[in-house]
Write a protein that holds these residues in place. Structure first.
Motif, short mmCIF file in Angstrom:
data_model
loop_
_atom_site.label_atom_id
_atom_site.label_comp_id
_atom_site.label_asym_id
_atom_site.label_seq_id
_atom_site.Cartn_x
_atom_site.Cartn_y
_atom_site.Cartn_z
N ALA A 56 0.88 -1.17 0.00
CA ALA A 56 0.00 0.00 0.00
C ALA A 56 0.92 1.23 0.00
O ALA A 56 1.77 1.36 0.88
N MET A 57 0.76 2.09 -0.98
CA MET A 57 1.60 3.29 -1.01
C MET A 57 1.08 4.31 0.00
O MET A 57 -0.10 4.31 0.36
N SER A 58 1.98 5.19 0.40
CA SER A 58 1.60 6.20 1.39
C SER A 58 0.95 7.40 0.71
O SER A 58 1.00 7.54 -0.52
N ASP A 59 0.38 8.29 1.53
CA ASP A 59 -0.19 9.52 0.96
C ASP A 59 0.91 10.35 0.26
O ASP A 59 0.67 10.94 -0.79
N SER A 60 2.11 10.30 0.81
CA SER A 60 3.20 11.06 0.18
C SER A 60 3.55 10.47 -1.19
O SER A 60 3.79 11.19 -2.16
N GLN A 61 3.54 9.14 -1.28
CA GLN A 61 3.84 8.54 -2.59
C GLN A 61 2.74 8.87 -3.60
O GLN A 61 3.02 9.19 -4.75
N TRP A 62 1.47 8.80 -3.16
CA TRP A 62 0.37 9.15 -4.07
C TRP A 62 0.45 10.62 -4.47
O TRP A 62 0.17 10.97 -5.63
N ALA A 63 0.87 11.46 -3.55
CA ALA A 63 1.04 12.87 -3.90
C ALA A 63 2.16 13.01 -4.93
O ALA A 63 2.07 13.81 -5.88
N GLY A 64 3.21 12.16 -4.77
CA GLY A 64 4.32 12.16 -5.72
C GLY A 64 3.87 11.80 -7.12
O GLY A 64 4.38 12.33 -8.12
N ILE A 65 2.89 10.90 -7.20
CA ILE A 65 2.34 10.49 -8.51
C ILE A 65 1.80 11.72 -9.25
O ILE A 65 1.91 11.84 -10.46
N MET A 66 1.23 12.64 -8.49
CA MET A 66 0.62 13.84 -9.12
C MET A 66 1.67 14.86 -9.59
O MET A 66 1.33 15.77 -10.33
N VAL A 67 2.89 14.70 -9.14
CA VAL A 67 3.92 15.62 -9.64
C VAL A 67 4.86 14.89 -10.62
O VAL A 67 5.99 15.30 -10.82
N GLY A 68 4.32 13.83 -11.21
CA GLY A 68 5.09 13.12 -12.25
C GLY A 68 5.32 14.05 -13.43
O GLY A 68 4.40 14.72 -13.89
N ASP A 69 6.56 14.09 -13.87
CA ASP A 69 6.91 14.91 -15.04
C ASP A 69 7.11 13.92 -16.18
O ASP A 69 8.05 13.12 -16.16
N GLU A 70 6.21 13.96 -17.17
CA GLU A 70 6.23 12.93 -18.21
C GLU A 70 7.02 13.33 -19.45
O GLU A 70 6.73 12.89 -20.56
N SER A 71 8.03 14.15 -19.28
CA SER A 71 8.92 14.49 -20.41
C SER A 71 9.70 13.24 -20.80
O SER A 71 10.07 12.45 -19.94
N TYR A 72 9.99 13.14 -22.10
CA TYR A 72 10.70 11.94 -22.56
C TYR A 72 12.09 11.85 -21.92
O TYR A 72 12.51 10.80 -21.46
N ALA A 73 12.80 12.97 -21.93
CA ALA A 73 14.18 12.94 -21.41
C ALA A 73 14.34 13.94 -20.28
O ALA A 73 13.82 15.05 -20.34
N GLY A 74 15.05 13.54 -19.26
CA GLY A 74 15.44 14.46 -18.19
C GLY A 74 14.32 14.93 -17.29
O GLY A 74 14.36 16.04 -16.76
N CYS A 75 13.32 14.09 -17.04
CA CYS A 75 12.21 14.53 -16.18
C CYS A 75 12.71 14.74 -14.75
O CYS A 75 13.67 14.11 -14.31
N ARG A 76 12.03 15.63 -14.05
CA ARG A 76 12.51 16.01 -12.71
C ARG A 76 12.54 14.81 -11.74
O ARG A 76 13.37 14.73 -10.86
N ASN A 77 11.61 13.89 -11.94
CA ASN A 77 11.52 12.76 -11.01
C ASN A 77 12.74 11.84 -11.11
O ASN A 77 13.13 11.21 -10.14
N PHE A 78 13.34 11.81 -12.31
CA PHE A 78 14.57 11.02 -12.46
C PHE A 78 15.64 11.55 -11.50
O PHE A 78 16.35 10.78 -10.85
N PHE A 79 15.74 12.88 -11.41
CA PHE A 79 16.79 13.46 -10.57
C PHE A 79 16.49 13.26 -9.07
O PHE A 79 17.41 13.07 -8.28
N ASN A 80 15.20 13.26 -8.74
CA ASN A 80 14.84 12.93 -7.34
C ASN A 80 15.24 11.50 -7.01
O ASN A 80 15.75 11.20 -5.93
N LEU A 81 15.00 10.62 -7.99
CA LEU A 81 15.36 9.21 -7.77
C LEU A 81 16.88 9.07 -7.71
O LEU A 81 17.41 8.33 -6.87
N GLU A 82 17.56 9.80 -8.58
CA GLU A 82 19.03 9.75 -8.56
C GLU A 82 19.58 10.18 -7.19
O GLU A 82 20.48 9.54 -6.65
N ASP A 83 18.99 11.25 -6.64
CA ASP A 83 19.44 11.70 -5.31
C ASP A 83 19.27 10.60 -4.27
O ASP A 83 20.16 10.35 -3.46
N ALA A 84 18.09 9.94 -4.31
CA ALA A 84 17.82 8.89 -3.32
C ALA A 84 18.79 7.72 -3.50
O ALA A 84 19.40 7.25 -2.54
N ILE A 85 18.95 7.27 -4.75
CA ILE A 85 19.80 6.08 -4.99
C ILE A 85 21.26 6.39 -4.65
O ILE A 85 21.94 5.59 -4.00
#
Ligand SMILES: Cc1ncc(COP(=O)(O)O)c(C=O)c1O
Length: 458
Positions: A56-85
């Motif tokens: 079950a995803m959290s409210d924060s994860q579902w909120a994250g879904i709404m800020v998905g950036d669906e650009s083909y290249a270089g979307c902001r979420n990639f960089f958030n994931l890069e920071d975490a990894i």
């Protein structure tokens, strides 16, 4: 402290589940050719088939879904994931993949040549299959302790480091493109690997110039076990333990569907720049551009947030205690389980549960079907159906040491009452266990048989 695990969350969204009758379940099983993968999820009451992608995803994860950036290249979420990894694993490079096996596929395509071996404590089914399809040999070198289902030991996921070194000398390091450690060891009871063992494995492999990759799906649960069971780490934050685990490795495959608490996603991370370049080529052919790799931007965001949530110590304490609660209830009912319980699942020791059914008559599959029939519970066989292999020389079947049925617990999904129900159903089956019969195949594919095989009761 309460006597039972208390959820460190409250429930905001619910999904109804429905109980069926025994007659209905009999018919459902027959139509599914006795393979629970072929049963519709709506016909399951408690689904313990897997902890993968079922969180079950959290409210924060579902909120994250709404800020998905669906650009083909270089979307902001990639960089958030890069920071975490980068922050958690310390690895220099990574590519997202749609799930764990895609990371395995890309990694082995770039590293394994026909005839080469990939040693591990124990490969999971998809890892094993991905090595085999490259013409490689997946070799399991789990330490003896891990093969005894009744033995209580803290780190039954450890590899036998001496066997590993002997194996390298036997086949030659040039025939081993990489070594792996599965943390925790899913195919061997969800047992953790100790820090000492990760360090020693890394030293042996590196002595021969062989890189170490972690199969890291449940790295956070493994890190928590290290904190609980290794006095040296008692006061160390789980995040630091995880960082140290990764620091001994050269890369990892990750199914984010486990400890990153998402419904889909994964990644492949590494330090070797040259390997990363080849991985990117392969990824573009198979998965997608390296900043999305088979996922939507919104999925990347959910993984980035889930990685941090999966390391929360309150959550991990609850998670491990929740699993242990089910194990303890089953033991109270006299059910033989693999001990101690794993982090994500309780494993039933089928050889002791159904001693009258030999592995050649698929005792684990028979028990999974009985469980569904009795209570609408779906579990998965991890025994002869999932892991038996044909001896390439003699053509004879080699059966796995452990014959298990796994009750995997989805993260943040089921309550204590659900687990009590499971224990109650087990009690009823156990009382009548001598009436359970073995099974035979009516259809069995060569690879990853358990997903699509058909069966019939004997
Ligand atoms: C240890 C291990 N490795 C790899 C995988 C494969 O991951 P995925 O199902 O995301 O492809 C799994 C999935 O259950 C697993 O448990």
């Amino acid at each position: 402290m309460a006597k039972f695990p208390v959820e460190p969350f409250k429930i905001k969204v619910v999904e109804p589940i429905r109980q069926t009758t025994r007659d209905q379940r009999e018919e459902i099983l027959r139509r599914a050719e006795y393979n629970l993968f072929a049963v519709r999820a709506e016909d399951i009451y408690i689904d313990l088939m897997t902890d993968s992608g079922t969180s079950a995803m959290s409210d924060s994860q579902w909120a994250g879904i709404m800020v998905g950036d669906e650009s083909y290249a270089g979307c902001r979420n990639f960089f958030n994931l890069e920071d975490a990894i980068r922050s958690i694993t310390g690895f220099q490079y990574f590519v997202p993949t749609h799930q764990g096996r895609a990371a395995e596929n890309v990694l082995f395509t770039c590293t394994v040549s026909p005839g080469q071996s990939v040693p591990s404590n124990m490969h999971f089914d998809t890892t094993q299959a991905n090595v085999i399809v490259r013409g490689g040999d997946p070799v399991n070198l789990l330490a003896e302790e891990g093969l005894d289902p009744t033995l209580h030991a803290p780190f039954k996921g450890d590899i036998d480091v001496r066997k590993l070194e002997a194996f390298i000398q036997q086949v030659g390091p040039e025939n081993i493109p990489l070594g792996m450690l599965t943390v925790t060891n899913n195919a061997g009871g969800g047992q953790p690997v100790s820090m000492g063992n990760i360090r020693a494995t890394s030293e042996v492999l590196h002595k021969y110039g062989i890189p170490l990759f972690l199969d890291a799906c449940r790295y956070a649960e493994n890190a928590y076990f290290i904190k609980m069971r290794d006095p040296e780490y008692m006061g160390t934050p789980v995040l630091e333990i995880a960082r140290e685990m990764f620091s001994h490795a050269d890369g990892c495959t990750m199914s984010a569907k486990k400890d990153a608490l998402v419904n889909i996603g994964g990644f492949l991370a590494m330090n070797d720049e040259e390997l990363y370049r080849r991985v990117c080529q392969e990824l573009i052919v198979r998965e997608g551009f390296p900043t999305y790799g088979g996922l939507a931007g919104r999925d990347l965001e959910a993984v980035a947030r889930g990685l941090w949530e999966g390391l929360d110590e309150q959550y991990l304490a609850y998670r491990i205690a929740h699993t242990k609660y089910l194990a303890d209830r089953l033991v109270e009912e006299g059910i033989p389980t693999l001990e101690p319980p794993g982090g994500h699942a309780v494993y039933i020791d089928v050889k002791r549960f159904l001693p009258h059914i030999p592995q050649s008559e698929l005792s684990g599959q028979a028990l999974s079907c009985a469980l569904y029939l009795e209570g609408g519970i779906r579990a998965i066989e991890l025994g002869s159906v999932a892991f038996a292999r044909e001896d390439p020389e003699t053509g004879e079947m080699i059966y796995p040491e452990l014959e298990m049925v796994r009750l995997a617990i989805p993260r943040r999904v089921y309550t204590q009452a659900h687990l009590d129900y499971v224990a109650e159903i087990f009690r009823r089956i156990y009382e009548r266990r001598d009436q359970i019969r073995g099974m035979r195949y009516t259809y069995a594919p060569r690879l990853l048989r358990h997903f699509t095989a058909h069966f019939q009761p004997l």
